[in-house]
Scaffold this active site. Sequence first.
Site, PDB file in Angstrom:
ATOM      1  CD  GLU A 275       4.536   0.781   0.361  1.00  0.00           C
ATOM      2  OE1 GLU A 275       5.304   1.770   0.412  1.00  0.00           O
ATOM      3  OE2 GLU A 275       4.785  -0.292   0.896  1.00  0.00           O
TER       4      GLU A 275
ATOM      5  CG  ASP B 170      12.087   7.593   2.077  1.00  0.00           C
ATOM      6  OD1 ASP B 170      11.992   6.388   1.823  1.00  0.00           O
ATOM      7  OD2 ASP B 170      11.119   8.308   2.395  1.00  0.00           O
TER       8      ASP B 170
END
EC number: 4.2.1.20
Lengths: 463, 266
Positions: free
Chosen positions: B49, B60
């Site tokens: 990714e 995140d």
Amino acid sequence: MTALHPAAPDVRDLTARPEWPDATGHFGPYGGRFVPEALIAALDELSEAYEAMRVDPEFIAEYARLQRDYTGRPNPVTEVPKFAEHCGGARVLLKREDLNHTGSHKINNVLGQALLTKRIGKSRVIAETGAGQHGVATATAAALMGLSCTVYMGEEDTRRQALNVARMRLLGAEVIPVTTGSRTLKDAINEAFRDWVTNVETTNYVFGTVAGPHPFPAMVRDFQRVIGDEARAQVLEREGRLPDAVLACVGGGSNAIGIFTAFVPDADVRLIGLEAGGDGVETGRHASSITGGDPGVLHGARSYLLQDANGQTIESHSISAGLDYPGVGPEHAYLHDMGRAEYRPITDSEAMEAFALLCRTEGIIPAIESAHALAGAMKVGQELGPDALLLVNLSGRGDKDVETASAWFGLGEHGAPTDEDARAVEAGRGADPGPGLDEEQHATEGAVANHEAVAGQDAGEQA
Amino acid sequence: MSALQTVIEGARAEGRAALIAYLPVGYPDVDTSIAAMVAAVEGGADVVEVGVPYSDPGMDGPVIQEAVEVAVSAGVGMTDVLRAVAAVSAAGAVPVVMSYWNPIERYGVDRFADDLAAAGGAGAITPDLIPDEAAAWLSASERTGLDRVFLVAPSSTDARLAATIASCRGFVYAASTMGVTGSRATVGDAAERLVDRSREVSGDLPVCVGLGVSTGDQAAEVAGFADGVIVGSAYVRQLLDGRGADGVRVLSEELAAGVRRARVGA
């Protein structure tokens, strides 16, 4: 009068709304939901519960009771003729949201969302705050309704608005300074979303403005529209006519949407949003998302924002912590694009000049946020001339801003700030304080001079 | 068939789960981040990714935030991302871009799709884009044959699970825990329940699990019920701690061993 316009200031009809957004929260191309899937269930739950609540007679009665008995609504409309002399002679009316309990319009929204939190059975609320007004309002509602409360606030803002940090803590809220990114409101929102996605089963996010993912922009508007509903009726009652222009400051845009909404169908009433121009839009150091930004996605919705060529959010700059935000609510983007509302930047200097003027001429200390709207009135009044009637949303009071203002104007017992004083540097020391206030401290025109006045400790002897 | 689905099914044919490594472009700098991605592939990652730095990474945790902030400040953009995509492809793994939506919208959705396909990218994972808002991306990915990976979560209703998975191509990203990215001591039962629920409607489409995996043992545990194991923060931690590409390679080897010893004791 249509259903959009309640007949009296004490009638609030949350069931009447503009025809936007659509069922999925879109204001034309703006709004929507740009959030992780993990939050969709919570947003759906909120939407559904809110749609049921807003037409529930029990809620409507309870909300109206709180607005009246706790917030102190309806608040008045005040004419400010001496201030208006600096507005080209136009007449200026202030909608006094500064007189609400907690000191700003933010309480209107949080009481609604706190009732909604209880309705969906959650026991904890979180909130983001910039100037601290929304944090204080949320902490207040949480204390009132027995909810636990965590407020995220950029570390930079906790410093600028130390008084409000103390207020929140007194009210029993946990205040978490956010140290990521620019350490201001945008980063506080990121942290609040992170908390929410982790604790969504117990926690409701009480969002403070008309931005964020659906249903927040529509829901917060519905809770804030009381400002314009009241003001429209009040102006009609006392003047027998509508104002020529309605002005409000715009950060995320909740006080502006709040006062605009009732007037949107009145095509002859100009709606003017004043964005924070910081050092000037041309300098790149500002917070004027519509005037100086482009459409994009931030914090869960598409709207105007300050961004670079890579789509990174650009840090905003404003003397006003409450307007220091690089985005704006999607309904403002929509009203802008359709030409129904206009948006203009007001620089820090212009706002502080208006701030000082209102203090001196009318004995009202406005929030620096609201001072942007006052500065807008000074300009628009000059343009429209003495026949104009301006309605300005005085969205909050300035107690929290006294320290910033002292640094800006070089007041205070320690004398003028030095270059070592970070606050003073940030507040733009050295800038021209404007005609409203000068460093020699001339007395207000027509006032008793200091040497003629009776000192407080001697007053009793002469009475 | 989709490039992602092909490589994940290839792993399945070997009786193991696929290893999917996340690293952001631009930490500590663009070249080093690309070297780290190549090292992840050399250590055994099947898919990388390729993370697009973003100023407001709301999903995140602190580890990825810290790395990404550096890349954002350095002005890392889509051109750098496309270079990383090409490098991962040349190293023999399948690159898929991981991006919050605004950088893609800003670059131009059609332009992004064209340039990504030209660079050898398989498609994109979009953590803050739900299919409901994805009309432009659905049509651009359809036109270019790119994969599009949307997320499902433990809180997704059955109806949403079905609708979201129907829009996915490549694989389904099961965000196993409610929360942000970052290492966790346990992966939790929620992941397995979510994978089971997803499989009921996913047909042939692989279901991969992300959020919380950091060790070989956890990778083995997840590989016992998922088609792919996604690891992000643990890779980024290697770089934050200064272990560089070598640290990334060693972690990849541990995780690659993990996804291979799963099926037995699972």
